[in-house]
Design an enzyme around this catalytic site. Structure first.
Site, mmCIF file in Angstrom:
data_model
loop_
_atom_site.group_PDB
_atom_site.id
_atom_site.type_symbol
_atom_site.label_atom_id
_atom_site.label_comp_id
_atom_site.label_asym_id
_atom_site.label_seq_id
_atom_site.Cartn_x
_atom_site.Cartn_y
_atom_site.Cartn_z
ATOM 1 N N PRO A 100 0.798 -1.228 0.000
ATOM 2 C CA PRO A 100 0.000 0.000 0.000
ATOM 3 C C PRO A 100 0.830 1.276 0.000
ATOM 4 O O PRO A 100 1.891 1.350 0.619
ATOM 5 C CB PRO A 100 -0.824 -0.104 1.289
ATOM 6 C CG PRO A 100 -0.079 -1.048 2.151
ATOM 7 C CD PRO A 100 0.597 -2.009 1.223
ATOM 8 N N ASN A 101 0.317 2.229 -0.721
ATOM 9 C CA ASN A 101 0.840 3.596 -0.832
ATOM 10 C C ASN A 101 2.130 3.721 -1.639
ATOM 11 O O ASN A 101 2.591 4.833 -1.880
ATOM 12 C CB ASN A 101 1.013 4.242 0.551
ATOM 13 C CG ASN A 101 -0.303 4.356 1.270
ATOM 14 O OD1 ASN A 101 -1.274 4.840 0.698
ATOM 15 N ND2 ASN A 101 -0.354 3.886 2.505
ATOM 16 N N ARG A 119 4.951 11.188 -1.979
ATOM 17 C CA ARG A 119 4.630 10.895 -0.578
ATOM 18 C C ARG A 119 5.892 10.978 0.279
ATOM 19 O O ARG A 119 6.822 10.197 0.104
ATOM 20 C CB ARG A 119 4.043 9.493 -0.448
ATOM 21 C CG ARG A 119 3.756 9.113 0.988
ATOM 22 C CD ARG A 119 3.288 7.683 1.104
ATOM 23 N NE ARG A 119 3.125 7.327 2.500
ATOM 24 C CZ ARG A 119 3.454 6.159 3.013
ATOM 25 N NH1 ARG A 119 3.962 5.215 2.246
ATOM 26 N NH2 ARG A 119 3.273 5.923 4.289
ATOM 27 N N TYR A 139 11.027 8.730 1.811
ATOM 28 C CA TYR A 139 11.021 7.703 0.774
ATOM 29 C C TYR A 139 11.779 8.080 -0.497
ATOM 30 O O TYR A 139 11.909 7.266 -1.402
ATOM 31 C CB TYR A 139 9.577 7.340 0.417
ATOM 32 C CG TYR A 139 8.808 6.808 1.597
ATOM 33 C CD1 TYR A 139 9.087 5.555 2.116
ATOM 34 C CD2 TYR A 139 7.818 7.566 2.215
ATOM 35 C CE1 TYR A 139 8.409 5.059 3.214
ATOM 36 C CE2 TYR A 139 7.119 7.079 3.309
ATOM 37 C CZ TYR A 139 7.426 5.829 3.812
ATOM 38 O OH TYR A 139 6.749 5.343 4.907
ATOM 39 N N ASN A 197 8.137 -5.582 -0.919
ATOM 40 C CA ASN A 197 8.005 -4.403 -0.079
ATOM 41 C C ASN A 197 6.531 -4.363 0.300
ATOM 42 O O ASN A 197 5.702 -3.811 -0.413
ATOM 43 C CB ASN A 197 8.422 -3.127 -0.805
ATOM 44 C CG ASN A 197 8.386 -1.915 0.107
ATOM 45 O OD1 ASN A 197 7.763 -1.933 1.161
ATOM 46 N ND2 ASN A 197 9.049 -0.855 -0.311
ATOM 47 N N ALA A 206 3.213 -1.006 4.908
ATOM 48 C CA ALA A 206 2.615 -1.082 6.247
ATOM 49 C C ALA A 206 2.159 -2.496 6.603
ATOM 50 O O ALA A 206 2.130 -2.851 7.787
ATOM 51 C CB ALA A 206 1.452 -0.108 6.355
ATOM 52 N N GLU A 221 12.845 -9.309 1.719
ATOM 53 C CA GLU A 221 12.028 -8.195 2.191
ATOM 54 C C GLU A 221 12.811 -6.902 1.973
ATOM 55 O O GLU A 221 13.995 -6.830 2.322
ATOM 56 C CB GLU A 221 11.735 -8.398 3.673
ATOM 57 C CG GLU A 221 10.952 -7.307 4.334
ATOM 58 C CD GLU A 221 10.773 -7.541 5.833
ATOM 59 O OE1 GLU A 221 10.339 -6.585 6.500
ATOM 60 O OE2 GLU A 221 11.056 -8.646 6.343
ATOM 61 N N HIS A 248 12.690 -2.494 2.178
ATOM 62 C CA HIS A 248 12.070 -1.234 2.597
ATOM 63 C C HIS A 248 12.951 -0.095 2.114
ATOM 64 O O HIS A 248 14.181 -0.153 2.267
ATOM 65 C CB HIS A 248 11.924 -1.167 4.119
ATOM 66 C CG HIS A 248 11.079 -2.269 4.647
ATOM 67 N ND1 HIS A 248 9.710 -2.240 4.564
ATOM 68 C CD2 HIS A 248 11.410 -3.447 5.227
ATOM 69 C CE1 HIS A 248 9.234 -3.358 5.086
ATOM 70 N NE2 HIS A 248 10.243 -4.108 5.479
ATOM 71 N N ARG A 288 12.955 4.733 12.569
ATOM 72 C CA ARG A 288 11.633 5.364 12.546
ATOM 73 C C ARG A 288 10.828 4.954 13.767
ATOM 74 O O ARG A 288 11.374 4.465 14.745
ATOM 75 C CB ARG A 288 10.939 4.988 11.231
ATOM 76 C CG ARG A 288 11.744 5.513 10.019
ATOM 77 C CD ARG A 288 11.074 5.282 8.713
ATOM 78 N NE ARG A 288 9.809 6.013 8.660
ATOM 79 C CZ ARG A 288 8.861 5.735 7.796
ATOM 80 N NH1 ARG A 288 9.006 4.751 6.920
ATOM 81 N NH2 ARG A 288 7.737 6.429 7.787
#
Length: 149
Positions: free
Chosen positions: A15-16, A23, A28, A78, A81, A102, A104, A111
């Site tokens: 998502p996103n 964003r 990012y 990725n 969330a 995985e 990111h 964070r």
């Protein structure tokens, strides 16, 4: 479906990630999802691999995409969330017997505390975080190297 699943890398985005470039660019980066796809395609081309590149904002669809990747060389995931919330994704990875890296874009450990836990990491081959889109290239390199072993 690709003709040779064992030479196919699936890059799946949660998502996103369709909002990359606009964003929170301080977190990012300014690269767009199209830039990520171009980087992944050139890396796959360099290794003689086929690429399936997808993005979805829906958890169930991401589960389906993982299931469809069964038998492939591997998956660069990725999950965004969903990394921190989805047992369903972890179960899909295990059920399909996937070779997952995985990824990111940001350093999740620098964070918020809730981002420090991943349901994906325990079922992944490895984790790359904080390297921006370079992390995707590195993940494909890792999957390509598993073909040679």
């Amino acid at each position: 479906m690709p003709v040779h699943p064992s030479t196919t890398v699936h890059v799946l985005n949660g998502p996103n990630l369709n909002l990359l470039g606009t964003r929170e660019p301080a977190v990012y980066g300014r690269a767009t999802l199209a830039d990520v796809e171009d980087a992944c395609r050139s890396t796959c081309d360099r290794h003689g691999l086929e690429l399936v590149f997808r993005q979805t904002n829906h958890e169930g669809e991401l589960v389906t995409l993982l299931q469809q990747a069964a038998g492939s060389l591997g998956v660069v995931l990725n999950a965004a969330a969903y990394t921190h919330t989805s047992i369903a994704l972890a179960d899909a990875i295990k059920a399909a017997g996937l070779n997952v890296v995985e990824v990111h874009l940001s350093n999740v450990f620098a964070r918020e505390a809730f981002r420090h836990h991943s349901f994906i990491s325990p079922v992944a081959r490895g984790v790359i975080c904080g390297l921006g889109i370079e992390g995707y290239r590195l993940a494909i390199d890792v999957l390509a190297s598993s073909r040679a072993n």
